[in-house]
Design an enzyme around this catalytic site. Structure first.
Site, PDB file in Angstrom:
ATOM      1  N   ASP A  39       0.847  -1.190   0.000  1.00 47.90           N
ATOM      2  CA  ASP A  39       0.000   0.000   0.000  1.00 47.90           C
ATOM      3  C   ASP A  39       0.878   1.234   0.000  1.00 47.90           C
ATOM      4  O   ASP A  39       2.017   1.197   0.480  1.00 47.90           O
ATOM      5  CB  ASP A  39      -0.912   0.015   1.241  1.00 47.90           C
ATOM      6  CG  ASP A  39      -2.197   0.797   1.010  1.00 47.90           C
ATOM      7  OD1 ASP A  39      -2.116   2.029   0.800  1.00 47.90           O
ATOM      8  OD2 ASP A  39      -3.269   0.183   1.035  1.00 47.90           O
ATOM      9  N   ASP A  61       3.494   2.255  -4.656  1.00 46.98           N
ATOM     10  CA  ASP A  61       2.706   3.177  -5.474  1.00 46.98           C
ATOM     11  C   ASP A  61       2.422   2.444  -6.775  1.00 46.98           C
ATOM     12  O   ASP A  61       3.322   2.257  -7.596  1.00 46.98           O
ATOM     13  CB  ASP A  61       3.494   4.460  -5.732  1.00 46.98           C
ATOM     14  CG  ASP A  61       2.782   5.422  -6.675  1.00 46.98           C
ATOM     15  OD1 ASP A  61       1.708   5.073  -7.208  1.00 46.98           O
ATOM     16  OD2 ASP A  61       3.324   6.534  -6.898  1.00 46.98           O
ATOM     17  N   VAL A  62       1.187   2.005  -6.954  1.00 45.98           N
ATOM     18  CA  VAL A  62       0.881   1.131  -8.093  1.00 45.98           C
ATOM     19  C   VAL A  62       1.032   1.831  -9.442  1.00 45.98           C
ATOM     20  O   VAL A  62       1.077   1.168 -10.481  1.00 45.98           O
ATOM     21  CB  VAL A  62      -0.537   0.529  -7.984  1.00 45.98           C
ATOM     22  CG1 VAL A  62      -0.648  -0.364  -6.761  1.00 45.98           C
ATOM     23  CG2 VAL A  62      -1.623   1.612  -7.991  1.00 45.98           C
ATOM     24  N   TYR A 157     -15.258   6.180 -13.163  1.00 47.31           N
ATOM     25  CA  TYR A 157     -14.902   5.001 -12.370  1.00 47.31           C
ATOM     26  C   TYR A 157     -15.407   3.734 -13.057  1.00 47.31           C
ATOM     27  O   TYR A 157     -14.680   2.738 -13.169  1.00 47.31           O
ATOM     28  CB  TYR A 157     -15.505   5.129 -10.975  1.00 47.31           C
ATOM     29  CG  TYR A 157     -15.274   3.944 -10.081  1.00 47.31           C
ATOM     30  CD1 TYR A 157     -14.037   3.705  -9.496  1.00 47.31           C
ATOM     31  CD2 TYR A 157     -16.312   3.043  -9.810  1.00 47.31           C
ATOM     32  CE1 TYR A 157     -13.827   2.611  -8.662  1.00 47.31           C
ATOM     33  CE2 TYR A 157     -16.112   1.946  -8.987  1.00 47.31           C
ATOM     34  CZ  TYR A 157     -14.866   1.737  -8.419  1.00 47.31           C
ATOM     35  OH  TYR A 157     -14.668   0.650  -7.599  1.00 47.31           O
ATOM     36  N   LYS A 161     -13.196   0.489 -14.477  1.00 47.58           N
ATOM     37  CA  LYS A 161     -13.411  -0.889 -14.044  1.00 47.58           C
ATOM     38  C   LYS A 161     -13.810  -1.789 -15.215  1.00 47.58           C
ATOM     39  O   LYS A 161     -13.526  -2.994 -15.200  1.00 47.58           O
ATOM     40  CB  LYS A 161     -14.450  -0.934 -12.922  1.00 47.58           C
ATOM     41  CG  LYS A 161     -13.952  -0.307 -11.622  1.00 47.58           C
ATOM     42  CD  LYS A 161     -12.659  -0.965 -11.127  1.00 47.58           C
ATOM     43  CE  LYS A 161     -12.213  -0.463  -9.769  1.00 47.58           C
ATOM     44  NZ  LYS A 161     -11.021  -1.180  -9.264  1.00 47.58           N
ATOM     45  N   VAL A 192     -20.026  -2.273  -0.953  1.00 43.16           N
ATOM     46  CA  VAL A 192     -19.662  -2.736   0.385  1.00 43.16           C
ATOM     47  C   VAL A 192     -19.531  -1.491   1.272  1.00 43.16           C
ATOM     48  O   VAL A 192     -18.952  -0.482   0.848  1.00 43.16           O
ATOM     49  CB  VAL A 192     -18.328  -3.512   0.346  1.00 43.16           C
ATOM     50  CG1 VAL A 192     -17.934  -3.980   1.742  1.00 43.16           C
ATOM     51  CG2 VAL A 192     -18.437  -4.698  -0.613  1.00 43.16           C
ATOM     52  N   THR A 194     -17.596  -0.021   3.129  1.00 50.69           N
ATOM     53  CA  THR A 194     -16.269   0.424   3.541  1.00 50.69           C
ATOM     54  C   THR A 194     -16.248   1.949   3.488  1.00 50.69           C
ATOM     55  O   THR A 194     -17.250   2.596   3.169  1.00 50.69           O
ATOM     56  CB  THR A 194     -15.206  -0.139   2.590  1.00 50.69           C
ATOM     57  OG1 THR A 194     -15.526   0.296   1.257  1.00 50.69           O
ATOM     58  CG2 THR A 194     -15.180  -1.662   2.624  1.00 50.69           C
TER      59      THR A 194
END
Length: 263
Positions: A39, A61-62, A157, A161, A192, A194
């Site tokens: 992460d 850092d992706v 977004y 995806k 979800v 979160t």
């Protein structure tokens, strides 16, 4: 999920400091895998510590190629290989299309598409014959039910995806044709509760798309045949399954974990 045994396998989970990623890391560890929590947030170190001494944390850092190289190398060296990669890291910025900010679009493209692409790249290179790990494995990408439905306020977004889904299928085809021995699949999580899910409900209400966050959540539940929101363990169990030998003949698929919302 306790019936699947991943003992002896090593997993790297991105965006694992909190939320879905934290749950996925925990489920993989509970199934016996050694897990590298990856992460950009340093709090991932506490997440890894809670899993136990045999697990680890690496800052990742992706969106950065060098960061991926270092994270994969660190995983192989410290945990003894790489058999499972979960590309979970992602961001969502809510906006009406008529009001979208190009900077927000670029952020989502960078994290959700570029980040996943680099993850697939480095996962395949490490797991394929002759790679740093070299024993095949499983890559699970996290898409979203947003890739299959038209929900207001999340156009960009949703587009990112949808791209994750296409990346998954092409990567699976290339891996198979080149004999890499790596299965590549994705899941489509439903909503979800979160921090990200709660933020979305608040955002769409602020945009005037729903009268309140509670009404937005009720609308999602109303679209879901299962009659409830998803839970972190619903998504984590799907990742464990796709990472295991129970899914050894499954590749190139998108698995809905959305209570039927996207059917």
């Amino acid at each position: 999920m306790t019936s699947i045994d991943l003992t002896g396998r090593v997993a790297l989970v991105t965006g694992a400091a909190q939320g879905l990623g934290e749950g996925m890391a925990g489920a993989l560890a509970a199934a016996g895998a050694r897990v590298m929590v990856a992460d950009v947030q340093e709090s991932g170190a506490q997440t890894a510590s809670a899993l136990g001494d045999e697990h680890g944390f690496v800052r990742l850092d992706v969106t950065d190629e060098d960061s991926w190289t270092a994270a994969v190398n660190d995983t192989v060296e410290r945990l003894g290989g790489l058999d499972i990669l979960v590309n979970n890291a992602g961001i969502e910025v809510t906006s009406l299309i008529s009001e979208v900010d190009p900077a927000d679009v670029r952020r989502m493209l960078d994290v959700n598409i570029l980040g996943t692409t680099l993850g697939i790249k480095h996962g395949l290179r490490a797991m394929r014959p002759g790679g740093a790990a070299g024993r095949g494995g499983s890559i699970v990408n996290v898409a979203s039910v947003a890739a299959t439905i038209a929900f207001p306020g999340i156009a960009v977004y949703s587009a990112t995806k949808s791209a994750v889904d296409r990346l998954t299928r092409v990567a699976a085809m290339e891996s198979g044709k080149l004999g890499f021995g790596v299965r590549v699949n994705c899941i489509y999580p439903g909503l979800v509760p979160t921090a990200m899910g709660a933020g979305l409900a608040n955002d769409v209400a602020e945009l005037g798309l729903f009268p309140s966050p509670e009404a937005a959540v009720e609308a999602v539940v109303g679209l879901t045949p299962a009659g409830r929101l998803g839970q972190v363990d619903d998504m984590a169990d799907a990742v464990v399954f796709l990472s295991s030998d129970a899914a050894k003949f499954i590749t190139g698929v998108g698995l809905p974990v959305d209570g039927g919302m996207g059917m």
